[in-house]
Structures are given as structure tokens and as C-alpha cells.
Scaffold this motif. Structure first.
Motif, mmCIF file in Angstrom:
data_model
loop_
_atom_site.group_PDB
_atom_site.id
_atom_site.type_symbol
_atom_site.label_atom_id
_atom_site.label_comp_id
_atom_site.label_asym_id
_atom_site.label_seq_id
_atom_site.Cartn_x
_atom_site.Cartn_y
_atom_site.Cartn_z
ATOM 1 N N VAL A 1 -1.313 -44.295 0.313
ATOM 2 C CA VAL A 1 0.015 -43.919 0.771
ATOM 3 C C VAL A 1 1.011 -43.867 -0.392
ATOM 4 O O VAL A 1 2.001 -43.134 -0.344
ATOM 5 N N LEU A 2 0.733 -44.608 -1.446
ATOM 6 C CA LEU A 2 1.639 -44.608 -2.603
ATOM 7 C C LEU A 2 1.765 -43.234 -3.241
ATOM 8 O O LEU A 2 2.766 -42.947 -3.908
ATOM 9 N N PHE A 3 0.748 -42.397 -3.047
ATOM 10 C CA PHE A 3 0.759 -41.083 -3.688
ATOM 11 C C PHE A 3 0.859 -39.955 -2.670
ATOM 12 O O PHE A 3 0.661 -38.788 -3.007
ATOM 13 N N ALA A 4 1.178 -40.304 -1.404
ATOM 14 C CA ALA A 4 1.496 -39.298 -0.402
ATOM 15 C C ALA A 4 2.851 -38.681 -0.735
ATOM 16 O O ALA A 4 3.669 -39.296 -1.427
ATOM 17 N N PRO A 5 3.123 -37.460 -0.252
ATOM 18 C CA PRO A 5 4.377 -36.786 -0.642
ATOM 19 C C PRO A 5 5.630 -37.607 -0.400
ATOM 20 O O PRO A 5 6.547 -37.597 -1.216
ATOM 21 N N ALA A 6 5.697 -38.341 0.719
ATOM 22 C CA ALA A 6 6.925 -39.079 1.031
ATOM 23 C C ALA A 6 7.183 -40.222 0.065
ATOM 24 O O ALA A 6 8.334 -40.565 -0.203
ATOM 25 N N ALA A 7 6.121 -40.836 -0.441
ATOM 26 C CA ALA A 7 6.268 -42.020 -1.294
ATOM 27 C C ALA A 7 6.073 -41.718 -2.775
ATOM 28 O O ALA A 7 6.323 -42.587 -3.611
ATOM 29 N N ARG A 8 5.652 -40.511 -3.104
ATOM 30 C CA ARG A 8 5.254 -40.209 -4.482
ATOM 31 C C ARG A 8 6.412 -40.382 -5.470
ATOM 32 O O ARG A 8 6.236 -40.928 -6.554
ATOM 33 N N ARG A 9 7.588 -39.913 -5.080
ATOM 34 C CA ARG A 9 8.737 -40.029 -5.979
ATOM 35 C C ARG A 9 9.062 -41.501 -6.249
ATOM 36 O O ARG A 9 9.362 -41.893 -7.389
ATOM 37 N N GLU B 1 12.363 -52.886 -3.942
ATOM 38 C CA GLU B 1 13.179 -52.224 -2.926
ATOM 39 C C GLU B 1 12.696 -50.813 -2.611
ATOM 40 O O GLU B 1 13.031 -50.270 -1.548
ATOM 41 N N LEU B 2 11.948 -50.218 -3.495
ATOM 42 C CA LEU B 2 11.534 -48.830 -3.304
ATOM 43 C C LEU B 2 10.453 -48.672 -2.235
ATOM 44 O O LEU B 2 10.258 -47.579 -1.707
ATOM 45 N N PHE B 3 9.741 -49.773 -1.892
ATOM 46 C CA PHE B 3 8.593 -49.679 -0.999
ATOM 47 C C PHE B 3 8.844 -50.428 0.306
ATOM 48 O O PHE B 3 9.493 -51.478 0.308
ATOM 49 N N GLN C 1 23.195 -52.194 -1.387
ATOM 50 C CA GLN C 1 23.883 -52.496 -0.125
ATOM 51 C C GLN C 1 23.191 -51.871 1.086
ATOM 52 O O GLN C 1 23.829 -51.684 2.134
ATOM 53 N N ARG C 2 21.924 -51.563 0.995
ATOM 54 C CA ARG C 2 21.180 -50.970 2.107
ATOM 55 C C ARG C 2 20.032 -51.894 2.495
ATOM 56 O O ARG C 2 19.420 -52.534 1.635
ATOM 57 N N SER C 3 19.729 -51.962 3.780
ATOM 58 C CA SER C 3 18.592 -52.766 4.215
ATOM 59 C C SER C 3 17.310 -52.151 3.685
ATOM 60 O O SER C 3 17.246 -50.945 3.416
ATOM 61 N N LEU C 4 16.290 -52.978 3.555
ATOM 62 C CA LEU C 4 15.001 -52.480 3.055
ATOM 63 C C LEU C 4 14.450 -51.392 3.962
ATOM 64 O O LEU C 4 13.817 -50.435 3.496
ATOM 65 N N GLU C 5 14.688 -51.525 5.265
ATOM 66 C CA GLU C 5 14.170 -50.530 6.216
ATOM 67 C C GLU C 5 14.937 -49.218 6.121
ATOM 68 O O GLU C 5 14.367 -48.137 6.312
ATOM 69 N N ALA C 6 16.241 -49.272 5.797
ATOM 70 C CA ALA C 6 17.018 -48.048 5.642
ATOM 71 C C ALA C 6 16.621 -47.294 4.378
ATOM 72 O O ALA C 6 16.679 -46.071 4.320
ATOM 73 N N VAL C 7 16.210 -48.034 3.356
ATOM 74 C CA VAL C 7 15.786 -47.410 2.098
ATOM 75 C C VAL C 7 14.408 -46.786 2.232
ATOM 76 O O VAL C 7 14.094 -45.770 1.601
ATOM 77 N N ALA C 8 13.556 -47.366 3.079
ATOM 78 C CA ALA C 8 12.149 -46.958 3.158
ATOM 79 C C ALA C 8 12.002 -45.546 3.701
ATOM 80 O O ALA C 8 12.836 -45.078 4.483
ATOM 81 N N PRO C 9 10.923 -44.845 3.302
ATOM 82 C CA PRO C 9 10.630 -43.550 3.903
ATOM 83 C C PRO C 9 10.194 -43.733 5.353
ATOM 84 O O PRO C 9 9.810 -44.835 5.755
ATOM 85 N N GLU C 10 10.291 -42.679 6.145
ATOM 86 C CA GLU C 10 9.848 -42.765 7.531
ATOM 87 C C GLU C 10 8.364 -43.115 7.594
ATOM 88 O O GLU C 10 7.562 -42.515 6.875
ATOM 89 N N PRO C 11 7.952 -44.078 8.431
ATOM 90 C CA PRO C 11 6.535 -44.490 8.488
ATOM 91 C C PRO C 11 5.595 -43.336 8.758
ATOM 92 O O PRO C 11 4.555 -43.204 8.136
ATOM 93 N N GLU C 12 5.981 -42.443 9.695
ATOM 94 C CA GLU C 12 5.080 -41.338 10.028
ATOM 95 C C GLU C 12 4.880 -40.407 8.842
ATOM 96 O O GLU C 12 3.793 -39.910 8.589
ATOM 97 N N SER C 13 5.975 -40.198 8.086
ATOM 98 C CA SER C 13 5.875 -39.301 6.948
ATOM 99 C C SER C 13 5.025 -39.886 5.848
ATOM 100 O O SER C 13 4.218 -39.208 5.224
ATOM 101 N N ALA C 14 5.176 -41.191 5.606
ATOM 102 C CA ALA C 14 4.476 -41.820 4.491
ATOM 103 C C ALA C 14 2.985 -41.832 4.693
ATOM 104 O O ALA C 14 2.220 -41.712 3.758
ATOM 105 N N THR C 15 2.536 -41.936 5.937
ATOM 106 C CA THR C 15 1.100 -42.051 6.167
ATOM 107 C C THR C 15 0.446 -40.713 6.445
ATOM 108 O O THR C 15 -0.737 -40.528 6.198
ATOM 109 N N SER C 16 1.203 -39.760 6.963
ATOM 110 C CA SER C 16 0.586 -38.481 7.303
ATOM 111 C C SER C 16 0.653 -37.473 6.180
ATOM 112 O O SER C 16 0.000 -36.446 6.227
#
Length: 464
Positions: A248-256, A372-374, A437-452
Motif C-alpha cells: 500500500v505504501l507504493f499505491a497511487p494514493a500513498a506514493r507521494r 504523520e504522513l501515514f 494542526q490536523r488530526s492524523l485521520e484528516a491527514v491520511a488518504p482515504e482507506p478505500e483509495s490507499a488499498t485499491s
């Protein structure tokens, strides 16, 4: 109730209190001895060269063995922390580097010391991943940057403390007592830290809702002591329990995010260790005594305290990304200024400024920004892989540093370091993701996007 634990929102609404201070204290103590044991090599290696137990070339093997261990420890703790929990990971690593540090005091040859150093590095490398990632999951967003900077200060303080101790111990008693001090301290913290709770964020993501509820209830009970009224809990968001593969670290949503984390860790670690680890050895090679080398190094490494202290005040004001950009520019300028100095006092002054910038960048980047990025599901693995890549860069860098130093002198090493920090500053300016100043969940990519593998849109940051 178990189906709406809502760990993130419940933790993020809590005021800083005794629970948060206890987490910072126990994690920070582990990071202090981690920094102490990790930085111990510089003074020890200078003494080993002076008494002909080692050479500059063998010192390079020692440093590289350290970072082989650090690389293994970083990625191993990432997998262990995401699979078996944060508590398992942070106790496992302390035991490894505490025991191996004590055993190092008994080494009878440089080869033995190098092997033990590699094993010690596994525990030390794991602590960096575990300490910062664990703190990020407990602290509320408005104080997360400050809390991570405090942990960074304690970690860097260990690096400064080892120079203070070594100036008193090594000239009079040799290098072996240094390993006893570092190992005993780590084992003491291992015993003290056994009562730290598991991360409710992780428990909820793993579907262990009853445990998450128990831990959260205890944290909330402590936070409400003295009649404090807690803020209402925001509505629960869907939190499906799941395990995601490391790919998932190298999926499009998380790659950046992954590329940013790799860049920050590579730049901060190679820049730091290409200078700090070699300071005493360079002084000795230039004809100074071990005592003088350690004295000059101690003055310069007071920057280990000043850099993260600055981070405490700017981490939540400027943010980790913008603060890291400024710190990287600072390092580049100070490194080039260092290369131009010939007077020993000017050298020490510029070295102090450079180490201040280096440790500020480490605290904001490796300590604050990367975790914070993950998202929770793969925060430890993302952080672990990023730190592993940074450590691999440091495995190779001692040989480059030695070659540059022997061929062109200290100036060439400084130009190399400055180039690293300029590259990092440019990439963060152009491609960085803001987390302040953002919650970890607000910073995170959408779960569906990161895995698919579906891409998500992220706003380009600005420095305004």
C-alpha cells in the motif's frame, strides 16, 4: 458501545494532562538512552584510533555495521508494531539494545565490537520508529508537534550527554564504562515502560474494540480527574478493522507520501551522520588529542539541545513541513560557512550552528513529519521503511565521507552535506503535504483509495 469506540476523536479532544506527560516521560527516556547509545560511537572510535585498537577504515566498518542494524531495526519494528502492537515493539527494541550494549563492554577485539554494534543497532533503529510513532498516536493535534519535538529534544539530549560523560570517563577510565552506562540506562527504562498502554487507535483498527474501550475509558478517567469536563465526542466515523499489505505504501494514493518520507529521512540522516559521527575522528586526524577533540565536539554538540528546543516553539506554529524547509536552508548555509573557517574558534562556532540546524531538521522531519504522513494501519511500516532507506544511505555515506575527506578535505564533505539539504528544501517546497494542526485521520488518504490503488486529490501546499 464497542462498535463505536471512535478512538481518534476521543483522544484528539482530550486536554494535555498527566497521562500525556507520562507517555512523553517514558517514551522520552527510552529515546534519551537511544540517542546516548547511538552517539556513543563517535567518542569511543576516536579513543580506539588513538590507542591503535582501530583505524579510520575500521571505524567506517563500525559505523556501517551500526546502520545495517539500524536499517533492520527500523523496518522490523514497523512490521512488528503494525502486526503485534505498539507495546510489543517498544519493549522488544529496548531489551535488544540494552543487553547488547552491556555485552559490548566485554568485547576483546574490534571485530567483536563491530558485530555487537550491529546487533545493538537493531534495537536503536527500532526505538526511533516506535518512539515517535507511538507519541503521535496519543497526542491531540494542537499539541502533537510540540510533543514530538519534546521527544526529539530528549533523544538529541542523549547525544549531547554522551559527549559530556565521555570527556570525564574515556580519558581516565577508557571506553568500556560508556557501554555499561548506556546499557544499564536502557534496561532501566525497559522495566519502567512495561505499564505503558497499547494505542487505542491501533486496537480499534485491529478489531480489538473491547480492549480499545478499556484503554480509552482509563485515559478519559485520568483526564477528567479534578473535576475537568471533557469536550463532547464528535460523531463516530466508520472505522473498519483491516490489515493492509506493505505494498500500500507504493499505491497511487500513498506514493507521494512515501516518497516524501524517504526524501526527508535520507536527507536528514545522511546529512546528520556525515558530519556529527566524524567530528572527533577528524579532530584526532588533524593532530588534536582525544581530550581536546572531545572537548571541541562537546561544545559543538550543544546544538543537540538548542536545535530541538527551537523545534518545541515552532513545531505547532510554523508546522513540521515549513519548519523543516527553513531548517534545511539553515543547514546548507551553516555547512558552507563551516568549510570556509580556519580559526579553531570559528570552526567550533560554525559547527555548533550546523549541528543546531541538523538536529532541528531531525526533530521536525524524522520525528515529527514522517509518522504523520501515514495512517494508523501502516504508520509503523511507512515510518520503518522510510527510516530503513535513510539508514541504508548512511551505511554507504561513511565510505564517501572518507574518500572526500582524504582527497579534498573537510570542505568537500561540507559541500556534499549542503547539497543534500538544499535538495530536501526544494522538494518539500514543491511537493510537501501540510500536517500542522490536523488530526492524523484528516491527514491520511482515504482507506478505500490507499488499498485499491485509486488516486486521491491532495491540495498543493503553500508557504503562506
Amino acid at each position: 458501545m464497542n462498535h463505536s469506540v471512535n478512538a481518534a476523536a476521543r483522544l484528539d479532544r482530550l486536554p494535555m494532562g498527566s497521562f500525556h506527560r507520562r507517555v512523553l516521560q517514558l517514551v522520552g527516556l527510552g529515546m534519551f538512552f537511544d540517542g546516548f547509545d547511538n552517539s556513543m560511537g563517535a567518542g569511543v572510535l576516536a579513543a580506539l584510533v588513538k590507542n591503535h585498537w582501530s583505524t579510520i577504515a575500521m571505524n567506517a566498518h563500525f559505523i556501517s555495521a551500526t546502520f545495517v542494524g539500524l536499517s533492520i531495526g527500523a523496518v522490523l519494528s514497523g512490521f512488528l508494531g503494525d502486526r503485534f502492537g505498539r507495546r510489543f515493539a517498544y519493549q522488544f527494541n529496548l531489551l535488544i539494545f540494552g543487553v547488547s550494549c552491556v555485552l559490548s563492554s566485554l568485547a576483546t577485539s574490534m571485530d567483536q565490537l563491530i558485530i555487537l554494534r550491529g546487533i545493538m543497532g537493531i534495537g536503536i533503529g527500532a526505538e526511533y520508529v516506535v518512539g515517535y510513532s507511538t507519541v503521535s498516536e496519543f497526542m491531540p493535534p494542537k499539541r502533537r508537534g510540540r510533543a514530538l519535538a519534546i521527544v526529539g529534544l530528549l533523544s538529541m539530549s542523549g547525544g549531547f550527554a554522551v559527549y559530556l560523560v565521555s570527556t570525564q570517563i574515556i580519558p581516565h577510565f577508557g571506553w568500556r564504562p560508556m557501554y555499561i552506562i548506556g546499557g544499564a540506562g536502557a534496561l532501566w527504562v525497559w522495566y519502567m515502560r512495561r505499564k505503558l498502554p497499547e494505542s487505542p487507535r491501533w486496537l480499534e483498527k485491529m478489531g480489538r474494540t473491547e480492549e480499545a474501550e478499556r484503554v480509552l475509558a482509563e485515559i478519559e478517567r485520568e483526564a477528567s480527574q479534578g473535576g475537568a469536563v471533557l469536550a463532547p465526542v464528535p460523531p463516530a466515523l466508520p472505522q473498519p478493522a483491516r490489515w493492509v499489505p506493505v505494498g500500500v505504501l507504493f499505491a497511487p494514493a500513498a506514493r507521494r507520501r512515501t516518497m516524501l518520507a524517504l526524501l526527508v529521512n535520507l536527507g536528514c540522516m545522511v546529512g546528520s551522520y556525515s558530519f556529527i559521527s566524524w567530528i572527533p575522528s577528524f579532530f584526532v586526524q588533524q593532530g588534536f588529542t582525544v581530550k581536546d577533540a572531545l572537548t571541541f565536539s562537546t561544545i559543538m554538540t550543544f546544538g543537540n539541545i538548542v536545535g530541538p528546543t527551537i523545534g518545541i516553539f515552532i513545531a505547532d506554529r510554523l508546522g513540521r513541513r515549513r519548519g523543516l524547509i527553513y531548517a534545511a536552508v539553515w543547514c546548507a548555509v551553516a555547512g558552507l560557512a563551516y568549510a570556509l573557517q580556519t580559526n579553531i574558534y570559528a570552526v567550533v562556532a560554525c559547527g555548533f550552528l550546523l549541528i543546531t540546524g541538523i538536529t532541528l531538521a531531525m526533530a521536525l522531519g524524522v520525528g515529527g513529519y514522517t509518522p504523520e504522513l501515514f495512517p494508523t494501519e501502516y504508520r509503523f511500516r511507512g515510518n520503518g521503511v522510510a527510516q530503513m532507506v535513510g539508514r541504508i544511505g548512511v551505511i554507504l555515506s561513511p565510505y564517501l565521507v572518507v574518500k572526500l575527506f582524504h582527497a579534498y578535505g573537510t570542505g568537500a564533505v561540507m559541500i556534499f552535506i549542503a547539497a543534500l539539504y538544499v535538495t530536501m528544501a526544494l522538494c518539500l517546497t514543491l511537493f510537501g503535504i501540510e500536517t500542522n494542526q490536523r488530526s492524523l485521520e484528516a491527514v491520511a488518504p482515504e482507506p478505500e483509495s490507499a488499498t485499491s490503488g485509486m488516486a486521491i486529490q491532495e491540495n498543493q501546499p503553500s508557504l503562506s
